[in-house]
Scaffold this motif. Structure first.
Motif, mmCIF file in Angstrom:
data_model
loop_
_atom_site.group_PDB
_atom_site.id
_atom_site.type_symbol
_atom_site.label_atom_id
_atom_site.label_comp_id
_atom_site.label_asym_id
_atom_site.label_seq_id
_atom_site.Cartn_x
_atom_site.Cartn_y
_atom_site.Cartn_z
ATOM 1 N N VAL A 72 0.946 -1.158 0.057
ATOM 2 C CA VAL A 72 -0.182 0.011 0.029
ATOM 3 C C VAL A 72 0.956 1.267 0.284
ATOM 4 O O VAL A 72 0.481 2.220 -0.498
ATOM 5 C CB VAL A 72 -0.957 0.201 1.127
ATOM 6 C CG1 VAL A 72 -2.199 -0.927 0.811
ATOM 7 C CG2 VAL A 72 -0.336 -0.254 2.414
ATOM 8 N N LEU A 73 1.954 1.160 0.611
ATOM 9 C CA LEU A 73 2.983 2.425 0.360
ATOM 10 C C LEU A 73 3.307 2.497 -1.056
ATOM 11 O O LEU A 73 3.417 3.600 -1.633
ATOM 12 C CB LEU A 73 4.201 2.028 1.046
ATOM 13 C CG LEU A 73 5.276 3.229 1.485
ATOM 14 C CD1 LEU A 73 6.156 2.783 2.667
ATOM 15 C CD2 LEU A 73 6.275 3.451 0.142
ATOM 16 N N LEU A 78 2.614 5.176 -6.708
ATOM 17 C CA LEU A 78 1.936 4.844 -7.893
ATOM 18 C C LEU A 78 1.198 6.102 -8.130
ATOM 19 O O LEU A 78 1.068 6.781 -9.247
ATOM 20 C CB LEU A 78 1.303 3.842 -7.866
ATOM 21 C CG LEU A 78 0.304 3.419 -9.123
ATOM 22 C CD1 LEU A 78 1.425 3.021 -10.450
ATOM 23 C CD2 LEU A 78 -0.378 2.165 -8.922
ATOM 24 N N ILE A 79 0.282 6.625 -7.171
ATOM 25 C CA ILE A 79 -0.774 7.696 -7.388
ATOM 26 C C ILE A 79 0.136 9.066 -7.578
ATOM 27 O O ILE A 79 -0.269 9.661 -8.298
ATOM 28 C CB ILE A 79 -1.704 7.477 -6.173
ATOM 29 C CG1 ILE A 79 -2.448 6.443 -6.206
ATOM 30 C CG2 ILE A 79 -2.796 8.827 -6.509
ATOM 31 C CD1 ILE A 79 -3.294 5.762 -7.251
ATOM 32 N N LEU A 85 3.709 13.799 -9.225
ATOM 33 C CA LEU A 85 4.469 14.131 -8.103
ATOM 34 C C LEU A 85 5.609 13.513 -7.459
ATOM 35 O O LEU A 85 6.084 13.823 -6.591
ATOM 36 C CB LEU A 85 3.245 14.203 -7.127
ATOM 37 C CG LEU A 85 2.112 15.152 -7.160
ATOM 38 C CD1 LEU A 85 0.950 14.919 -6.234
ATOM 39 C CD2 LEU A 85 2.435 16.791 -7.430
ATOM 40 N N PHE A 86 5.870 12.419 -8.301
ATOM 41 C CA PHE A 86 7.085 11.384 -7.825
ATOM 42 C C PHE A 86 7.407 10.778 -8.882
ATOM 43 O O PHE A 86 6.729 10.146 -10.016
ATOM 44 C CB PHE A 86 6.216 10.529 -6.670
ATOM 45 C CG PHE A 86 7.406 9.611 -6.435
ATOM 46 C CD1 PHE A 86 8.607 9.699 -5.617
ATOM 47 C CD2 PHE A 86 7.182 8.213 -6.875
ATOM 48 C CE1 PHE A 86 9.622 8.985 -5.183
ATOM 49 C CE2 PHE A 86 8.239 7.281 -6.426
ATOM 50 C CZ PHE A 86 9.421 7.384 -5.554
ATOM 51 N N ASP A 87 8.835 10.941 -9.477
ATOM 52 C CA ASP A 87 9.373 10.075 -10.201
ATOM 53 C C ASP A 87 10.706 9.417 -9.930
ATOM 54 O O ASP A 87 11.569 9.653 -10.625
ATOM 55 C CB ASP A 87 9.314 11.141 -11.410
ATOM 56 C CG ASP A 87 10.011 10.298 -12.907
ATOM 57 O OD1 ASP A 87 9.747 9.230 -12.876
ATOM 58 O OD2 ASP A 87 10.671 10.913 -13.548
ATOM 59 N N GLY A 88 10.748 8.950 -8.936
ATOM 60 C CA GLY A 88 11.892 8.109 -8.476
ATOM 61 C C GLY A 88 11.859 6.733 -8.128
ATOM 62 O O GLY A 88 10.936 6.136 -8.341
ATOM 63 N N GLU A 109 7.407 -1.013 -9.237
ATOM 64 C CA GLU A 109 8.550 -0.258 -10.174
ATOM 65 C C GLU A 109 9.367 0.685 -9.472
ATOM 66 O O GLU A 109 10.074 1.182 -9.987
ATOM 67 C CB GLU A 109 7.912 -0.161 -11.399
ATOM 68 C CG GLU A 109 6.525 0.992 -11.024
ATOM 69 C CD GLU A 109 5.696 1.212 -12.065
ATOM 70 O OE1 GLU A 109 4.377 0.861 -12.163
ATOM 71 O OE2 GLU A 109 6.142 1.761 -13.171
ATOM 72 N N PHE A 110 8.755 1.244 -8.270
ATOM 73 C CA PHE A 110 9.208 2.384 -7.746
ATOM 74 C C PHE A 110 10.178 1.936 -6.418
ATOM 75 O O PHE A 110 10.681 3.025 -5.924
ATOM 76 C CB PHE A 110 8.167 3.514 -7.055
ATOM 77 C CG PHE A 110 7.237 3.802 -8.164
ATOM 78 C CD1 PHE A 110 7.553 4.445 -9.463
ATOM 79 C CD2 PHE A 110 5.944 3.413 -8.289
ATOM 80 C CE1 PHE A 110 7.109 4.802 -10.410
ATOM 81 C CE2 PHE A 110 4.993 3.816 -9.354
ATOM 82 C CZ PHE A 110 5.539 4.508 -10.573
#
Ligand SMILES: [Zn+2]
Ligand SMILES: [Zn+2]
Length: 245
Positions: A72-73, A78-79, A85-88, A109-110
Motif C-alpha cells: 500500500v506504500l 503509484l498515485i 508528483l513522484f518520479d524516482g 516499479e518504484f
C-alpha cells in the motif's frame, strides 16, 4: 544532529485494536529510513511525513507482520507518479528469501531492491548500516545504524543467539524482539522472551533496552518488569513514541 527512532508499530504477529505491527522510522540528520512496515504502520508514517520522501527502506525479514504495508506504500508512490508528483525509486534492502515474497516486492516499479547478506554495508548521508543474520524460521537480519559515534541496533525477529550481543556491543539503544514473557516461551518459539532480551542487553553493555513485538494480549508492563530484573534500563516501547539514540 538528530538521531532518533519513532515507533510506528510495535505489535506482532497481528496488531492490537488501533495498534500496528513492527515498523520504525529512523532519522539520522536529515535522512529518513523506514525499518519494517507491518500492518497499520503506513497510517502512522503518514502522520509524520510523505512516504515518497523516505531515503531508504530496510526490511529485516519477509514475514507478513513486518511487510504488509509495503504494497500500500507502493500505491501511494503509484498515485503520486500518475499525478506527476513522484518520479524516482526508493532503495529497499531486504533478504532474498522466501523467494515468492521477495519477487513480489522486486516487481514494484518504484523500488530499487538490494538483497541483504551479512556482508552488506551502505551509508545514507553519513549513517552507516550493517547486518547480522539472526535465528528465525525465515532469513532475518539484525540491523545496526551508526551515526556520529552513536549506535542503534534492532534485532529483527529472532530467538536467543550468541551473535546478537556481539553485534550489538556498546550500542546506545537496543530495540529487541520480546514477543514472549518467560512463562510463555516454548522450546520451538521463534522469538525471544523479555528476560532473554535483557540478558542480551546486559552482555552487549547496551545503554537502553527497548522491548517490541508486543503481543496484543500481554500487558506491556509485564514485559518491562521481567526485563528490569536483569537489565534495569529496560522499557516497553509505545506507539508513536520518539526515542533519542
Ligand atoms: Zn518473523
Ligand atoms: Zn514478527
Amino acid at each position: 544532529m538528530k538521531f532518533n527512532v519513532t515507533i510506528l508499530g510495535c505489535n506482532g504477529p497481528y496488531p492490537s485494536a488501533g495498534g500496528a505491527c513492527s515498523s520504525y522510522l529512523l532519522e539520522a540528520g536529515d535522512s529518513k529510513i523506514l525499518i519494517d512496515a507491518g500492518s497499520g504502520s503506513l497510517s502512522n508514517l503518514m502522520k509524520l511525513m510523505e512516504p515518497d520522501k523516505l531515503d531508504s527502506i530496510i526490511l529485516s525479514h519477509l514475514h507478513w507482520d513486518h511487510i504488509t504495508d509495503i504494497p500500500v506504500l507502493y500505491y501511494n508512490l503509484l498515485i503520486k507518479n500518475k499525478g506527476g508528483l513522484f518520479d524516482g525509486k526508493i532503495d529497499v534492502y531486504m533478504p532474498g528469501s522466501p523467494r515468492g515474497i521477495a519477487s513480489l516486492i522486486e516487481g514494484f516499479e518504484f523500488f530499487n531492491v538490494h538483497i541483504l547478506s551479512e556482508e552488506t554495508r551502505f551509508n545514507v548521508n553519513g549513517c552507516n548500516f550493517s547486518f547480522e543474520r539472526m535465528t528465525h524460521p525465515v532469513e532475518c537480519y539484525a540491523v545496526k545504524a551508526e551515526f556520529n559515534d552513536r549506535k542503534f541496533v534492532y534485532s529483527g525477529d529472532t530467538t536467543l543467539n550468541d551473535e546478537l550481543p556481539i553485534f550489538a556491543y556498546g550500542c546506545n539503544l537496543l530495540l529487541a524482539d520480546a514477543a514472549f514473557l518467560e512463562n510463555q516461551l516454548k522450546a520451538d518459539s521463534p522469538h525471544m522472551s523479555s528476560a532473554q532480551c535483557a540478558s542480551i542487553a546486559k552482555k552487549a553493555m547496551a545503554e537502553v533496552l527497548a522491548l517490541t513485538h508486543q503481543n496484543p494480549y500481554t500487558k506491556i508492563s509485564d514485559y518491562e518488569n521481567e526485563a528490569r530484573e536483569i537489565f534495569p534500563n529496560s522499557l516497553s516501547v509505545k506507539i508513536m513514541e520518539k526515542m533519542e539514540i
